[in-house]
Design a protein around this motif. Structure first.
Motif, mmCIF file in Angstrom:
data_model
loop_
_atom_site.group_PDB
_atom_site.id
_atom_site.type_symbol
_atom_site.label_atom_id
_atom_site.label_comp_id
_atom_site.label_asym_id
_atom_site.label_seq_id
_atom_site.Cartn_x
_atom_site.Cartn_y
_atom_site.Cartn_z
ATOM 1 N N ILE A 49 66.911 85.184 8.764
ATOM 2 C CA ILE A 49 66.527 84.137 9.711
ATOM 3 C C ILE A 49 66.221 84.747 11.076
ATOM 4 C CG2 ILE A 49 67.228 81.974 10.778
ATOM 5 C CD1 ILE A 49 66.837 81.896 7.738
ATOM 6 N N ALA A 50 67.049 85.684 11.512
ATOM 7 C CA ALA A 50 66.796 86.348 12.789
ATOM 8 C C ALA A 50 65.475 87.094 12.768
ATOM 9 C CB ALA A 50 67.945 87.309 13.106
ATOM 10 N N ALA A 51 65.194 87.785 11.665
ATOM 11 C CA ALA A 51 63.926 88.504 11.550
ATOM 12 C C ALA A 51 62.742 87.548 11.588
ATOM 13 C CB ALA A 51 63.911 89.317 10.259
ATOM 14 N N THR A 52 62.896 86.373 10.974
ATOM 15 C CA THR A 52 61.825 85.380 10.980
ATOM 16 C C THR A 52 61.558 84.865 12.384
ATOM 17 O OG1 THR A 52 62.384 84.708 8.728
ATOM 18 C CG2 THR A 52 61.067 83.174 10.033
ATOM 19 N N MET A 53 62.613 84.533 13.117
ATOM 20 C CA MET A 53 62.434 84.030 14.479
ATOM 21 C C MET A 53 61.847 85.102 15.400
ATOM 22 S SD MET A 53 63.259 80.950 14.170
ATOM 23 C CE MET A 53 62.828 80.981 12.428
ATOM 24 N N ALA A 54 62.285 86.328 15.222
ATOM 25 C CA ALA A 54 61.733 87.424 16.021
ATOM 26 C C ALA A 54 60.254 87.625 15.724
ATOM 27 C CB ALA A 54 62.511 88.707 15.750
ATOM 28 N N THR A 55 59.860 87.407 14.473
ATOM 29 C CA THR A 55 58.456 87.549 14.098
ATOM 30 C C THR A 55 57.599 86.494 14.785
ATOM 31 O OG1 THR A 55 59.085 88.455 11.942
ATOM 32 C CG2 THR A 55 56.856 87.606 12.160
ATOM 33 N N GLY A 115 66.313 81.587 17.519
ATOM 34 C CA GLY A 115 67.529 81.802 16.741
ATOM 35 C C GLY A 115 68.566 80.731 16.984
ATOM 36 N N LEU A 116 68.656 80.259 18.239
ATOM 37 C CA LEU A 116 69.592 79.191 18.565
ATOM 38 C C LEU A 116 69.235 77.912 17.820
ATOM 39 C CD1 LEU A 116 71.889 77.952 20.241
ATOM 40 C CD2 LEU A 116 70.221 77.565 22.078
ATOM 41 N N VAL A 117 67.955 77.551 17.824
ATOM 42 C CA VAL A 117 67.523 76.345 17.119
ATOM 43 C C VAL A 117 67.775 76.487 15.617
ATOM 44 C CG1 VAL A 117 65.541 74.867 16.585
ATOM 45 C CG2 VAL A 117 65.802 75.830 18.885
ATOM 46 N N ALA A 118 67.492 77.668 15.066
ATOM 47 C CA ALA A 118 67.718 77.897 13.639
ATOM 48 C C ALA A 118 69.199 77.794 13.294
ATOM 49 C CB ALA A 118 67.177 79.266 13.239
ATOM 50 N N ALA A 119 70.059 78.290 14.179
ATOM 51 C CA ALA A 119 71.499 78.211 13.921
ATOM 52 C C ALA A 119 71.985 76.769 13.981
ATOM 53 C CB ALA A 119 72.258 79.067 14.935
ATOM 54 N N THR A 177 54.863 87.826 4.868
ATOM 55 C CA THR A 177 55.229 88.164 6.243
ATOM 56 C C THR A 177 54.344 87.458 7.260
ATOM 57 O OG1 THR A 177 53.792 90.122 6.143
ATOM 58 C CG2 THR A 177 56.127 90.431 5.597
ATOM 59 N N ASN A 178 53.393 86.630 6.800
ATOM 60 C CA ASN A 178 52.576 85.874 7.747
ATOM 61 C C ASN A 178 53.151 84.469 7.899
ATOM 62 O OD1 ASN A 178 51.876 84.713 5.335
ATOM 63 N ND2 ASN A 178 49.721 85.262 5.408
ATOM 64 N N VAL A 179 52.379 83.568 8.488
ATOM 65 C CA VAL A 179 52.905 82.233 8.788
ATOM 66 C C VAL A 179 53.239 81.448 7.523
ATOM 67 C CG1 VAL A 179 50.633 81.117 8.827
ATOM 68 C CG2 VAL A 179 52.481 80.213 10.261
ATOM 69 N N LEU A 180 52.660 81.817 6.401
ATOM 70 C CA LEU A 180 52.943 81.115 5.148
ATOM 71 C C LEU A 180 54.361 81.366 4.633
ATOM 72 C CD1 LEU A 180 49.572 81.603 3.223
ATOM 73 C CD2 LEU A 180 50.353 79.600 4.512
ATOM 74 N N MET A 181 55.093 82.253 5.291
ATOM 75 C CA MET A 181 56.456 82.524 4.849
ATOM 76 C C MET A 181 57.348 81.297 4.996
ATOM 77 S SD MET A 181 57.807 84.943 7.958
ATOM 78 C CE MET A 181 57.625 84.475 9.680
ATOM 79 N N VAL A 182 56.957 80.339 5.859
ATOM 80 C CA VAL A 182 57.784 79.145 6.036
ATOM 81 C C VAL A 182 57.826 78.309 4.766
ATOM 82 C CG1 VAL A 182 57.313 79.090 8.508
ATOM 83 C CG2 VAL A 182 55.851 77.794 6.957
ATOM 84 N N ILE A 183 56.832 78.480 3.879
ATOM 85 C CA ILE A 183 56.807 77.695 2.644
ATOM 86 C C ILE A 183 58.043 77.981 1.801
ATOM 87 C CG2 ILE A 183 55.537 77.284 0.502
ATOM 88 C CD1 ILE A 183 52.983 77.933 1.994
ATOM 89 N N GLY A 184 58.516 79.228 1.839
ATOM 90 C CA GLY A 184 59.686 79.589 1.054
ATOM 91 C C GLY A 184 60.941 78.843 1.456
ATOM 92 N N LEU A 229 61.705 71.823 7.830
ATOM 93 C CA LEU A 229 61.367 71.290 9.149
ATOM 94 C C LEU A 229 62.120 72.025 10.256
ATOM 95 C CD1 LEU A 229 61.259 67.443 8.415
ATOM 96 C CD2 LEU A 229 59.340 69.031 8.728
ATOM 97 N N TRP A 230 63.390 72.337 10.027
ATOM 98 C CA TRP A 230 64.153 73.073 11.024
ATOM 99 C C TRP A 230 63.597 74.484 11.204
ATOM 100 C CZ3 TRP A 230 67.248 71.822 14.824
ATOM 101 C CH2 TRP A 230 67.957 70.617 14.776
ATOM 102 N N CYS A 231 63.161 75.096 10.112
ATOM 103 C CA CYS A 231 62.561 76.429 10.207
ATOM 104 C C CYS A 231 61.274 76.385 11.016
ATOM 105 C CB CYS A 231 62.299 76.986 8.809
ATOM 106 S SG CYS A 231 61.440 78.579 8.810
ATOM 107 N N CYS A 232 60.429 75.394 10.737
ATOM 108 C CA CYS A 232 59.175 75.258 11.488
ATOM 109 C C CYS A 232 59.448 74.980 12.967
ATOM 110 C CB CYS A 232 58.329 74.142 10.884
ATOM 111 S SG CYS A 232 57.702 74.489 9.228
ATOM 112 N N ALA A 233 60.447 74.131 13.223
ATOM 113 C CA ALA A 233 60.783 73.822 14.610
ATOM 114 C C ALA A 233 61.295 75.054 15.340
ATOM 115 C CB ALA A 233 61.821 72.700 14.655
ATOM 116 N N ALA A 234 62.184 75.807 14.701
ATOM 117 C CA ALA A 234 62.736 77.008 15.330
ATOM 118 C C ALA A 234 61.653 78.057 15.554
ATOM 119 C CB ALA A 234 63.855 77.582 14.466
ATOM 120 N N GLY A 235 60.793 78.266 14.534
ATOM 121 C CA GLY A 235 59.707 79.224 14.695
ATOM 122 C C GLY A 235 58.728 78.799 15.761
ATOM 123 N N GLY A 236 58.413 77.495 15.806
ATOM 124 C CA GLY A 236 57.514 77.000 16.847
ATOM 125 C C GLY A 236 58.086 77.173 18.234
#
Length: 282
Positions: A133-139, A201-205, A217-224, A234-241
């Motif tokens: 999750i941290a790696a995703t948010m950093a990306t 990371g805070l939002v994801a937590a 490793t591109n934006v389509l990774m949120v599908i997983g 939705l929380w993943c998309c919100a945190a990444g956004g």
């Protein structure tokens, strides 16, 4: 195990994905080289100092400093892994810290060690709520950094480069151009990127985002993340956004400092323009 010079035992290891062994070995090499420069006559120093230094450093590096650096990297990864799975405020702060510093770990070559621990847990448990999750948010944050810089720079070629760095990450999953092309050129942007990653990371937590698959490793990774349900997605998309937007906004406001030419190019009269106008009028 293998042997150096047929006498000294050395562990077989691959050091291509980490720089910690190099960081430990180079100071030792410097001291060894200084010693041989003192004891070897200057007339033959050009040839014999490098040879003698290499003769000593091969066993020292392969038998001592490089394995020690690899072991330290493994301990660092295990510490992060332990903190990330301890729960409560500790896990929250660890996730924020990892998301903020993940790209710096990548630069230092430590990220692969940490990822290997996440993969090990993923294979045994099937989920991960910290490292991946941290790696995703950093990306997402590293994608937002050049996007914000592209809105700030005045030069059209530079603007196109920065926007291309962001697009190559979002669509192609390649973040190195953004990291090295933008972050290393505009050093303040790295801080903006780290803050964006931490906020994401805070939002994801808070949303308890959990990774159930290891995919693109591109934006389509949120599908997983949809494997964990629509709420997890939705929380993943919100945190990444949030990570992307925060990194972009900070990079726009503070990351890129306009040069004198850029400042005067937006309509303000520079000293050269004023002088030229005075000459024409005269």
């Amino acid at each position: 195990m293998t042997s150096v010079y047929g006498l000294l035992p050395a562990p077989v290891n691959d050091y291509t994905t980490t720089v910690i062994p190099v960081l430990i070995s180079v100071p030792v090499l410097w001291r060894v080289e200084c010693f041989f420069k003192r004891v070897i006559p200057k007339a033959v120093a050009f040839s014999f100092v490098p040879f003698a230094t290499l003769l000593v450093m091969v066993p020292v590096s392969l038998c001592i400093t490089a394995p020690a650096g690899s072991y330290l990297g493994m301990l660092l990864g295990q510490l992060m892994f332990m903190l990330g799975n301890s729960g409560g405020i500790v896990s929250l702060l660890t996730l924020m810290g990892l998301a903020a510093g993940w790209e710096f770990l990548k630069i230092a070559g430590v990220s692969n060690v940490v990822l290997s621990l996440a993969y090990a847990q993923f294979m045994s448990v099937g989920t991960d709520s910290c490292i991946l999750i941290a790696a995703t948010m950093a990306t997402f944050a590293v994608w937002g950094m050049p996007f914000g810089a592209s809105l700030r720079v005045a030069d059209k070629d530079e603007k196109a480069l920065m926007l291309g760095y962001s697009i190559s990450g979002v669509l192609g999953g390649v973040s190195e151009p953004a990291l090295y092309g933008c972050g290393f050129k505009y050093g303040r942007c790295l801080t903006c990127m780290a803050i964006g990653g931490a906020v994401g990371g805070l939002v994801a937590a808070v949303g308890h985002v959990t990774a159930y698959t290891i995919g693109m490793t591109n934006v389509l990774m949120v599908i997983g993340f949809a494997t964990g349900g629509i709420s997890n997605l939705l929380w993943c998309c919100a945190a990444g956004g949030v990570a992307f937007a925060m990194s972009a906004a900070l990079s726009y406001c503070f990351g890129v400092v306009p040069t004198k030419g850029q400042t005067t190019g937006d309509g303000a009269d520079s000293s050269e323009t004023v002088a030229s106008a005075a000459e024409v009028s005269a």
